[in-house]
Design a protein around this motif. Structure first.
Motif, short mmCIF file in Angstrom:
data_model
loop_
_atom_site.label_atom_id
_atom_site.label_comp_id
_atom_site.label_asym_id
_atom_site.label_seq_id
_atom_site.Cartn_x
_atom_site.Cartn_y
_atom_site.Cartn_z
N MET A 6 0.83 -1.20 0.00
CA MET A 6 0.00 0.00 0.00
C MET A 6 0.87 1.25 0.00
O MET A 6 0.73 2.14 0.83
CB MET A 6 -0.93 -0.01 1.23
CG MET A 6 -2.02 -1.04 1.16
SD MET A 6 -3.23 -0.71 -0.13
CE MET A 6 -4.05 0.74 0.54
N GLU A 53 2.10 4.86 -0.78
CA GLU A 53 1.29 6.04 -1.04
C GLU A 53 2.14 7.18 -1.59
O GLU A 53 3.33 7.30 -1.28
CB GLU A 53 0.59 6.50 0.24
CG GLU A 53 -0.48 5.52 0.71
CD GLU A 53 -1.29 6.08 1.86
OE1 GLU A 53 -0.96 7.18 2.34
OE2 GLU A 53 -2.26 5.41 2.27
N ARG A 57 1.54 11.34 -3.92
CA ARG A 57 0.63 12.27 -4.58
C ARG A 57 0.23 11.72 -5.94
O ARG A 57 0.94 10.90 -6.54
CB ARG A 57 1.30 13.62 -4.76
CG ARG A 57 1.78 14.27 -3.48
CD ARG A 57 0.63 14.82 -2.67
NE ARG A 57 1.11 15.51 -1.48
CZ ARG A 57 0.31 16.05 -0.56
NH1 ARG A 57 -1.00 15.98 -0.71
NH2 ARG A 57 0.80 16.65 0.49
N ARG A 70 8.06 5.79 -4.24
CA ARG A 70 8.41 5.62 -2.82
C ARG A 70 9.34 4.41 -2.73
O ARG A 70 8.96 3.30 -3.10
CB ARG A 70 7.15 5.41 -1.97
CG ARG A 70 7.45 5.42 -0.47
CD ARG A 70 6.18 5.35 0.34
NE ARG A 70 5.42 6.58 0.31
CZ ARG A 70 5.64 7.62 1.12
NH1 ARG A 70 6.62 7.56 2.01
NH2 ARG A 70 4.89 8.69 1.05
N ASP A 98 6.08 4.58 6.59
CA ASP A 98 6.61 5.66 5.75
C ASP A 98 7.99 6.12 6.21
O ASP A 98 8.80 6.56 5.39
CB ASP A 98 5.66 6.86 5.76
CG ASP A 98 4.38 6.61 4.96
OD1 ASP A 98 4.32 5.59 4.24
OD2 ASP A 98 3.45 7.42 5.07
#
Length: 484
Positions: free
Chosen positions: A123, A125, A127, A142, A470
């Motif tokens: 998952m 993430e 923009r 990422r 993150d």
């Protein structure tokens, strides 16, 4: 007749190894005060070997699609369940923890946390991709940061290892982790579990490495040129040293440090229920928890009643042997920690009153009685500094303004709780309390989906949750021309 000590070893590139120079330290069971094992006292050569293994394994691990890393983590979680009794025994010997509590309170959340991060791996993430300049498309990648140097504490050595390796591996990083020199046993066992899974699924052995050692070993890890990130759970002093060392080559740093959680109890609180929950949250794990409910601020109108009930609860709280299912907590982790807790009691000001406990329990091991201390002032040492023991302090406040001022009036800012039936007041308090977590009418529950981490001298960075995941990633902008 002397019993031979068990030999623990480092885990480097899929092999268990002694320290290169053969040095060891003794590992003591805090419930008995006696040594039960030896562990490597790792030096520069060992750190070099572990970092080289992690660095070599990184490209292949990084380039796996997330679903493949998820498979590894899910199998690790399954193996934790299959080998739960081994993990329980190792952690109990490590820390003197009651077996039943490790079984019920640590194994299930650890397994759940590993599975959570297995899902988080898929998952990622960022923009929305799109045209933010005419004729060009921008996308966000990422990516993992690289090799992670991780230092785990002695209060929850097994669970804190999970909090570190699970998000790091899920994000595509490789790991070199060092347990505390007093609690290496469960982390070495975790290495055996993870290593067997990596082997079975055909992944590089250097993905996960364990180095045993002391503060000097940790310093060598943080200052090593290979890691892109240093993560530590420990004291404020240790965190500051890590941040300073990491700054020399601008490593990313993740710090979860001390706490001094305020427990703000208003006059409309259900006193019996609050006392029951607060005493458990204060004494669990012998108070050796950065979020422990050990600094109570209670409204003056119910102060005496609350203190009497809390002292009674303390007197009924039991500490003792690991196989006694009636005990709430075991010993302090080591002789130095016992000395520290005793020191706080010995230095109490004259206006302080010991309502319960205040002394060592038994003639072996590092057990300390559940303790309640009242009559304290905001500037007192025991109010301002982290005791990290089964000691609950109580202060009396006059109004909400004073409660907020005193609650926030410490250098730590990890966790807090508010006890009231007034919803509006609970919302005001949750806004004004300067802590990374505010519990309302409870204290200490954690879930994998929500972040854990503080402000001020409690450090920065988050454990658990998508925020914790993150922290182990970096963000890259890729822009392409639409002209072909």
């Amino acid at each position: 007749m002397t019993t031979a000590l068990r030999r623990l070893r480092n885990y480097i590139d899929g092999e268990f190894r002694d320290a290169a120079d053969g040095r060891t330290t003794e590992v003591v069971n805090p419930a008995t005060g006696e040594a039960y094992a030896t562990a490597p006292l790792s030096a520069a050569a060992d750190v070099d070997a572990a970092m080289a293994a992690a660095e070599a394994a990184f490209p292949a691990w990084r380039d796996l699609i997330p679903a493949e890393r998820q498979k590894v983590l899910l199998k690790i979680a399954d193996r934790f369940e299959e080998r739960a009794e081994e993990l329980i025994a190792a952690e109990s010997e490590n820390c003197g923890k009651p077996l039943a509590l490790v079984r019920s309170e640590e194994i299930p959340p650890m397994v759940d946390q590993i599975r959570f991060f297995a899902g988080a791996a898929r998952m990622l993430e960022g923009r929305a991709s799109g045209e933010y300049m005419e004729g060009f498309t921008s996308i966000i990648r990422r990516e993992p940061v690289g090799v992670c140097a991780q230092v785990a504490p002695w209060n929850y050595p097994m669970m804190m290892a999970v909090w570190k390796f699970a998000p790091a591996l899920a994000a595509g990083n490789t790991v070199v982790i060092k347990p505390s020199d007093t609690t290496p046993a469960s982390t070495v066992l975790i290495a055996d579990i993870i290593g067997s899974v990596l082997d079975e699924l055909g992944h590089p052995r250097g993905v996960f490495n364990v180095i045993c050692g002391d503060r000097e070993t940790g310093r060598l890890m943080v200052e090593h040129k290979v890691p892109a990130m240093a993560s530590i759970t420990g004291s404020v002093r240790a965190g500051m040293q890590v941040a300073e060392s990491a700054s020399k080559d601008l490593k990313r740093v993740h710090l979860e440090l001390g706490g001094k959680a305020p427990v703000v109890v208003f006059e409309d609180t259900d006193i019996p229920k609050a006392v029951e929950d607060i005493s458990v949250a204060g004494y669990f794990n012998a108070g050796q928890d950065c979020t422990a409910a050990t600094r109570v601020l209670v409204h003056e109108s119910i102060h005496d009643e609350f203190v009497a009930a809390l002292a009674k609860a303390a007197a009924e709280t039991k500490t003792g042997a690991v196989d006694d299912e009636d005990v709430l907590y075991g010993p302090l982790n080591n002789a130095n920690q016992l000395k520290q807790v005793k020191g706080f009691i010995e230095r109490l000001p004259a206006h302080a009153k010991i309502e319960a406990g205040g002394e060592q329990v038994g003639d072996k091991g590092y057990f300390f009685a559940p303790t309640v201390i009242s009559g304290l002032k905001q500037e007192d040492e025991i109010v301002q500094q982290e005791v990290f023991g089964p000691v609950i302090t109580v202060q009396s406040f006059a109004d909400e303004k004073q409660a907020v001022e005193w609650a926030n009036g410490v250098e730590y800012a990890l966790a807090s709780s508010v006890w009231t039936k007034d919803h509006a007041r609970a919302m005001r308090m949750s806004k004004t309390l300067d802590f990374g977590c505010v519990w309302i009418n409870t204290h200490i529950p954690l879930v994998a989906e929500m972040p854990h981490g503080g402000f001020k001298k409690s450090g920065y960075g988050k454990d658990l949750s998508a925020y914790g995941f993150d922290d182990y990633t970096r963000i890259k902008h890729v822009m392409t021309s639409l002209d072909g």
